[in-house]
Design an enzyme around this catalytic site. Structure first.
Site, PDB file in Angstrom:
ATOM      1  N   SER A 119     -19.198  47.123 130.920  1.00 14.30           N
ATOM      2  CA  SER A 119     -18.045  46.338 130.501  1.00 14.30           C
ATOM      3  C   SER A 119     -17.287  46.990 129.342  1.00 14.30           C
ATOM      4  CB  SER A 119     -18.482  44.924 130.102  1.00 14.30           C
ATOM      5  OG  SER A 119     -19.267  44.967 128.929  1.00 14.30           O
ATOM      6  N   LYS A 156     -19.028  43.556 123.000  1.00 11.60           N
ATOM      7  CA  LYS A 156     -17.618  43.359 123.372  1.00 11.60           C
ATOM      8  C   LYS A 156     -16.735  43.644 122.169  1.00 11.60           C
ATOM      9  CE  LYS A 156     -18.107  41.707 127.622  1.00 11.60           C
ATOM     10  NZ  LYS A 156     -19.538  42.116 127.672  1.00 11.60           N
TER      11      LYS A 156
END
Lengths: 195, 195
Positions: A119, A156
């Site tokens: 991700s 993230k």
DNA sequence: TAAAGTATAGCACAAATGTTCGATAAAGGC
DNA sequence: GCCTTTATCGAACATTTGTGCTATACTTTA
């Protein structure tokens, strides 16, 4: 950094110093003698002075064996956490799987996690990488952080927009996460990969 | 690893050892005295013996200051090379800019380079990253390597096809390199990034 | 070749360092 | 209470260690 080149014996001493310091304990003058073929402590002493003057090593005259390679950054051993459990303190000793060397003065507040998935591919954080994070560092919008998404830890980019916290992936194949109870475990300060 | 818990003074000594060893030089018995409040060298000596018996530290009775934390993985200091000059040996000491900590028994044959550009973006090697390479490791087709393209060192994937050596980027924006005199400086074994 | 400079050897000495021994204080069991 | 065990202290000692001195071998320069 333009330092004068080293003579044969200076290089011998220097190489032995590097090798010794990898073992953790700086050598004494007489150990250097034995391992370089030099027969006098004063020879070694003179060479050490030259190495120090030219910026190759650093010493503290107050202590014995206090030789360090100049520029060699202090190395902290950062604990690699095997599993992050929601609600538990991160640095529980029994969850420490390994230690990762990291160039920092102290490992206090630092921890490491293994990354799962792609991700964050577009900023070069790949599956299997180990990220190093600082739990005491204040994270701002735009920082890469380790956040809790439910009971899973995830790497993230932190975005704060109009008071809304977003965990933003760096890969168009993934969707942004809007956590209900946003928790930031730490700010990512490094990334480490082995082939 | 189930080790007996530590008493208050044992923990004081142990914590000071950890802090000292991060600085690179193990402390002497008398330094431990000053920093833990213990007033006798023999007290410290007894505590060190206990710590060693219980597997918290390791010592070599032959040398002074030879204390190490047990279990801390061996850390090699890999030299970061500032500039790669064609034809010169890589590990010229005067070109060493910094040292990068790396979990390995020895730094022999290892060197580090700072990456310039995004030609290896798709495998997560970004501009500014530091790659660690082994010059003694035999590189095969498919390995990520540091090669010489003219008089520039470059990180690429090594492809050998029908006897033709190709330095293949991992980014469609870049073209493969077909070096005339292919030279491989080393095989990339690690990648390191700081934020 | 002679002089000058540098690197190394050999030795000595003071300070730092690890270790040992006995004494004292604290803690726990009976 | 008394005894045993343990932890700490204080001092002493032998060794290690860094440093300075002079002498010798080697290289360089004129």
């Amino acid at each position: 950094m333009s330092r004068p080149p080293l003579s044969e014996n200076q290089l011998k001493v220097y190489n032995f110093l590097v090798k010794s310091l990898e073992g953790g304990v700086p050598p004494s003058v007489r150990e250097i003698c034995q391992n370089t073929g030099l027969k006098s402590t004063s020879s070694v002493h003179a060479i050490l002075n030259t190495l120090e003057e030219n910026g190759y090593i650093e010493r503290d005259p107050r202590y014995s064996r206090s030789i360090r390679i100049a520029g060699a950054s202090a190395t902290a051993q950062v604990p690699l956490i095997g599993r992050v459990t929601a609600g538990q303190p991160i640095l529980a000793v029994h969850e420490i799987v390994d230690y990762i060397p990291y160039a920092a003065g102290s490992a206090e507040g630092l921890f490491a996690l293994r990354v799962v998935g792609y991700s964050m591919r577009d900023v070069g954080i790949m599956d299997g990488d180990i990220v190093i994070a600082d739990k005491d560092c204040v994270a701002h919008s735009g920082d890469i952080i380790i956040g809790m998404d439910g009971d899973e830890a995830t790497v993230k980019r932190l975005i704060i927009k109009n008071g809304q916290v977003i965990f933003m992936p760096e890969n168009p194949d993934f969707d942004p996460i809007y956590p209900e109870n946003p928790a930031v475990l730490g700010k990512v300060v490094g990334c480490y990969r082995r082939y």
